[in-house]
Scaffold this motif. Structure first.
Motif, PDB file in Angstrom:
ATOM      1  N   ALA A   1      -9.825  -3.866  -2.009  1.00 29.39           N
ATOM      2  CA  ALA A   1     -10.677  -3.012  -1.383  1.00 29.39           C
ATOM      3  C   ALA A   1     -10.894  -1.269  -1.319  1.00 29.39           C
ATOM      4  CB  ALA A   1     -10.554  -3.579   0.298  1.00 29.39           C
ATOM      5  N   TRP A   2      -9.334  -0.890  -2.184  1.00 31.89           N
ATOM      6  CA  TRP A   2      -9.488   0.842  -1.729  1.00 31.89           C
ATOM      7  C   TRP A   2      -9.184   0.837  -3.038  1.00 31.89           C
ATOM      8  CZ3 TRP A   2      -7.047  -2.451   2.376  1.00 31.89           C
ATOM      9  CH2 TRP A   2      -7.902  -1.779   4.004  1.00 31.89           C
ATOM     10  N   THR A   3      -9.436   1.910  -3.460  1.00 34.71           N
ATOM     11  CA  THR A   3      -9.031   2.673  -4.805  1.00 34.71           C
ATOM     12  C   THR A   3      -8.513   4.123  -4.748  1.00 34.71           C
ATOM     13  OG1 THR A   3     -10.939   1.073  -6.163  1.00 34.71           O
ATOM     14  CG2 THR A   3     -10.071   3.278  -6.942  1.00 34.71           C
ATOM     15  N   SER A   4      -7.737   4.368  -5.883  1.00 33.05           N
ATOM     16  CA  SER A   4      -6.741   5.927  -5.636  1.00 33.05           C
ATOM     17  C   SER A   4      -7.840   6.952  -6.265  1.00 33.05           C
ATOM     18  CB  SER A   4      -5.601   5.318  -5.790  1.00 33.05           C
ATOM     19  OG  SER A   4      -5.007   4.593  -5.036  1.00 33.05           O
ATOM     20  N   ASN A   5      -7.509   7.783  -6.812  1.00 32.33           N
ATOM     21  CA  ASN A   5      -8.407   9.275  -7.035  1.00 32.33           C
ATOM     22  C   ASN A   5      -9.644   8.948  -7.552  1.00 32.33           C
ATOM     23  OD1 ASN A   5      -5.599  10.069  -7.989  1.00 32.33           O
ATOM     24  ND2 ASN A   5      -5.492   7.898  -9.020  1.00 32.33           N
TER      25      ASN A   5
ATOM     26  N   TYR B   1       0.797  -1.628  -0.219  1.00 30.46           N
ATOM     27  CA  TYR B   1       0.147  -0.121  -0.393  1.00 30.46           C
ATOM     28  C   TYR B   1       0.527   1.134  -0.231  1.00 30.46           C
ATOM     29  CZ  TYR B   1      -3.933  -3.063   1.321  1.00 30.46           C
ATOM     30  OH  TYR B   1      -4.605  -4.098   1.737  1.00 30.46           O
ATOM     31  N   PRO B   2       0.466   2.415  -0.050  1.00 26.62           N
ATOM     32  CA  PRO B   2       0.947   4.024  -0.657  1.00 26.62           C
ATOM     33  C   PRO B   2       0.696   4.121   1.518  1.00 26.62           C
ATOM     34  CG  PRO B   2      -1.399   3.860  -0.910  1.00 26.62           C
ATOM     35  CD  PRO B   2      -1.219   2.340  -1.000  1.00 26.62           C
ATOM     36  N   PHE B   3       1.589   5.126   1.678  1.00 28.29           N
ATOM     37  CA  PHE B   3       2.374   5.132   3.220  1.00 28.29           C
ATOM     38  C   PHE B   3       1.000   5.393   3.726  1.00 28.29           C
ATOM     39  CE2 PHE B   3       2.778   8.060   6.459  1.00 28.29           C
ATOM     40  CZ  PHE B   3       3.717   7.498   7.330  1.00 28.29           C
ATOM     41  N   PHE B   4       0.188   6.094   2.887  1.00 25.90           N
ATOM     42  CA  PHE B   4      -1.213   6.755   3.804  1.00 25.90           C
ATOM     43  C   PHE B   4      -2.278   5.806   2.826  1.00 25.90           C
ATOM     44  CE2 PHE B   4       0.456  10.766   5.690  1.00 25.90           C
ATOM     45  CZ  PHE B   4      -0.014  10.436   6.949  1.00 25.90           C
ATOM     46  N   ASN B   5      -2.727   4.333   3.554  1.00 26.77           N
ATOM     47  CA  ASN B   5      -3.518   3.843   2.449  1.00 26.77           C
ATOM     48  C   ASN B   5      -4.856   4.475   2.356  1.00 26.77           C
ATOM     49  OD1 ASN B   5      -4.464   1.563   0.928  1.00 26.77           O
ATOM     50  ND2 ASN B   5      -4.980   0.647   3.070  1.00 26.77           N
TER      51      ASN B   5
ATOM     52  N   THR C   1     -16.708  12.280  -0.738  1.00 25.62           N
ATOM     53  CA  THR C   1     -15.654  12.659  -0.411  1.00 25.62           C
ATOM     54  C   THR C   1     -14.565  12.541  -2.057  1.00 25.62           C
ATOM     55  OG1 THR C   1     -15.704  10.697  -0.239  1.00 25.62           O
ATOM     56  CG2 THR C   1     -15.634  11.987   2.038  1.00 25.62           C
ATOM     57  N   MET C   2     -12.997  12.597  -1.733  1.00 30.49           N
ATOM     58  CA  MET C   2     -12.501  12.667  -2.373  1.00 30.49           C
ATOM     59  C   MET C   2     -11.297  12.137  -1.990  1.00 30.49           C
ATOM     60  SD  MET C   2     -13.164  15.961  -4.579  1.00 30.49           S
ATOM     61  CE  MET C   2     -13.333  16.563  -3.332  1.00 30.49           C
ATOM     62  N   GLY C   3     -10.306  11.038  -2.945  1.00 30.03           N
ATOM     63  CA  GLY C   3      -8.706  11.318  -2.737  1.00 30.03           C
ATOM     64  C   GLY C   3      -8.843   9.117  -2.647  1.00 30.03           C
ATOM     65  N   ARG C   4      -7.877   8.544  -1.467  1.00 35.93           N
ATOM     66  CA  ARG C   4      -7.886   7.436  -1.594  1.00 35.93           C
ATOM     67  C   ARG C   4      -9.132   6.620  -0.315  1.00 35.93           C
ATOM     68  NH1 ARG C   4      -4.656   2.794  -2.878  1.00 35.93           N
ATOM     69  NH2 ARG C   4      -4.716   0.984  -1.793  1.00 35.93           N
ATOM     70  N   GLN C   5     -10.129   5.602  -1.293  1.00 33.12           N
ATOM     71  CA  GLN C   5     -10.685   5.456  -0.198  1.00 33.12           C
ATOM     72  C   GLN C   5     -11.817   4.334  -0.749  1.00 33.12           C
ATOM     73  OE1 GLN C   5     -13.671   8.479  -0.252  1.00 33.12           O
ATOM     74  NE2 GLN C   5     -13.055   9.496  -2.033  1.00 33.12           N
TER      75      GLN C   5
ATOM     76  N   SER D   1     -19.547   6.217  -7.268  1.00 34.43           N
ATOM     77  CA  SER D   1     -17.900   6.751  -7.202  1.00 34.43           C
ATOM     78  C   SER D   1     -17.275   6.601  -8.705  1.00 34.43           C
ATOM     79  CB  SER D   1     -17.076   5.810  -6.655  1.00 34.43           C
ATOM     80  OG  SER D   1     -17.469   4.194  -6.966  1.00 34.43           O
ATOM     81  N   TYR D   2     -16.384   7.377  -8.835  1.00 33.69           N
ATOM     82  CA  TYR D   2     -15.434   7.325  -9.977  1.00 33.69           C
ATOM     83  C   TYR D   2     -14.290   7.798  -9.567  1.00 33.69           C
ATOM     84  CZ  TYR D   2     -14.451   8.527 -14.823  1.00 33.69           C
ATOM     85  OH  TYR D   2     -13.172   8.487 -16.228  1.00 33.69           O
ATOM     86  N   ALA D   3     -13.718   7.155 -10.110  1.00 28.34           N
ATOM     87  CA  ALA D   3     -11.650   6.747 -10.157  1.00 28.34           C
ATOM     88  C   ALA D   3     -11.127   7.375 -11.426  1.00 28.34           C
ATOM     89  CB  ALA D   3     -11.264   5.457  -9.025  1.00 28.34           C
ATOM     90  N   PHE D   4     -10.390   8.471 -11.387  1.00 29.10           N
ATOM     91  CA  PHE D   4      -9.894   9.001 -12.647  1.00 29.10           C
ATOM     92  C   PHE D   4      -8.693   8.071 -12.958  1.00 29.10           C
ATOM     93  CE2 PHE D   4     -12.421  12.235 -10.255  1.00 29.10           C
ATOM     94  CZ  PHE D   4     -13.205  12.671 -11.875  1.00 29.10           C
ATOM     95  N   GLY D   5      -8.333   8.073 -14.072  1.00 28.50           N
ATOM     96  CA  GLY D   5      -7.265   7.239 -14.737  1.00 28.50           C
ATOM     97  C   GLY D   5      -6.692   8.365 -14.702  1.00 28.50           C
TER      98      GLY D   5
END
Length: 375
Positions: free
Chosen positions: A157-161, A100-104, A119-123, A177-181
């Protein structure tokens, strides 16, 4: 006249600034530092494709160790700005989980009393969130960190962007939700859309369903689609849960990085590129025994269709788990799991964080004992 205008404007700005500072001083804000530390001993047979057994001080046990900061600020009318940052780490070595990234978890958003939450970010993506809220195995954990087959069905379980909107009306909650490429010149490459609906009254019934669609990071015509449905029923100290999940991917799909949980190399190594479709049926029973003990029994059955015949396979998995609360924040647990893998590389995708590739015909036994503390 000119000086009068400047004078009055200055007083207007000064007054507005005073009001804003007063509002900021009166705004209600809160920040909470939280976390969990968990470790235990883990024994696994036929590890790494059947080439030997393994005994380890596990990276985690019932839960993965983590710490985080969450907070909110009331900006008026019941509307609040919210945020959360969370890091996951290995207690046995003190290192951050390299998967995972440092802040998962890392997001900021706005929560309103009438119009829901953005909400916006990795979640958490909507599919994973729906399963956890309704029919996940070992719901009080949720899922057993060292053995959690259903997590692999959620495309991670988590998605970025990700931008995610959540709303609730009485006992019904929805998420989209929508995760931007984020790929220049190729809109949609590596993107993901998701949606879920959950019915979660105080008890006894809870129902949920969700859908995810990820686009390949290179070939935007290739998709990885997932959907799930299930529910749980609680009567007294007994909870019964059942669930169903499906993954389907196009032949050219090789990953939706950077939003997905794996790099291209990891995607291939774990066998995700070997199947075109798979179904998972799972269920469990959890029994509360007295005030401090929970006991659960769970089962998973996976059927996989490969992109070629060598990728065909199936898996049957069982788990027994007992957890005893030593105090309000500390508990100890003992767990046993048994898996039968037939064909393909299905085992590497369905052992949760273990990721131990299975050979055709492999059976695996896992035993865990540990302690965890929450703060």
């Amino acid at each position: 006249m000119h000086r009068g205008v400047v004078f009055n404007t200055g007083w207007t700005v000064l007054a507005a600034s005073t009001v804003l500072h007063s509002m900021a001083a009166n705004a209600q804000s809160s920040e909470t530092l939280y976390g969990l530390v968990d470790t235990g001993l883990r024994y696994t047979t036929h590890a790494y494709g059947g080439n030997g057994n393994r005994v380890q001080l596990a990276n985690g046990g019932a839960s993965e160790s983590h710490f985080g900061l969450r907070g909110s600020e009331d900006i008026g009318g019941g509307t609040a700005v919210i945020f959360q940052l969370e890091d996951r780490f290995f207690l046995n070595s003190g290192t951050t989980d390299s998967a995972y990234p440092f802040f998962n978890t890392a997001f900021v958003g706005v929560k309103t009393p009438s119009f829901g939450t953005l909400t916006m970010g990795r979640q958490f993506n909507p599919l994973a969130a729906a399963v956890v809220r309704t029919y996940v195995t070992n719901a009080w954990l949720p899922t057993f960190y060292l053995f959690r087959p259903e997590v692999g069905m959620a495309e991670g379980a988590w998605t970025s962007n990700m931008a995610k909107y959540s709303a609730q009306w009485r006992d019904v909650a929805v998420e989209v939700s929508y995760a931007f490429g984020g790929t220049a010149g190729t809109f949609g490459a590596g993107s993901q859309i998701g949606a879920s609906i959950v019915y979660s009254p105080a008890l006894p019934f809870r129902l949920g369903a969700a859908y995810l669609d990820a686009r390949d990071a290179v070939d935007t015509s290739a998709h990885f689609k997932s959907w799930t449905a299930g529910g749980s029923y609680t009567l007294g100290g007994t909870t019964v849960s059942v669930g169903w999940a499906v993954n389907r991917q196009d032949p050219k799909f090789v990953g939706n990085f950077p939003n997905g949980p794996f790099s291209r190399a990891q995607f291939v190594a774990l066998g995700f590129s070997a199947f075109s479709a798979r179904q998972l049926f799972f269920g469990g029973v959890t029994q509360r025994v007295g005030q401090f003990t929970r006991v659960s029994a769970n089962m998973w059955r996976t059927i996989q269709t490969g992109k070629i015949a060598a990728g065909d396979g199936n898996a049957t998995q069982f788990q027994l788990l007992a957890d005893y609360s030593l105090s309000k924040r500390t508990d100890t647990y003992i767990e046993a799991d048994y898996s039968q893998y037939r064909g393909g590389t299905v085992g590497a995708q369905l052992q949760g964080v273990n990721g131990l590739p299975s050979a055709a015909g492999t059976t695996q036994l896992g035993l865990s004992v540990g302690v965890r503390h929450q703060f």
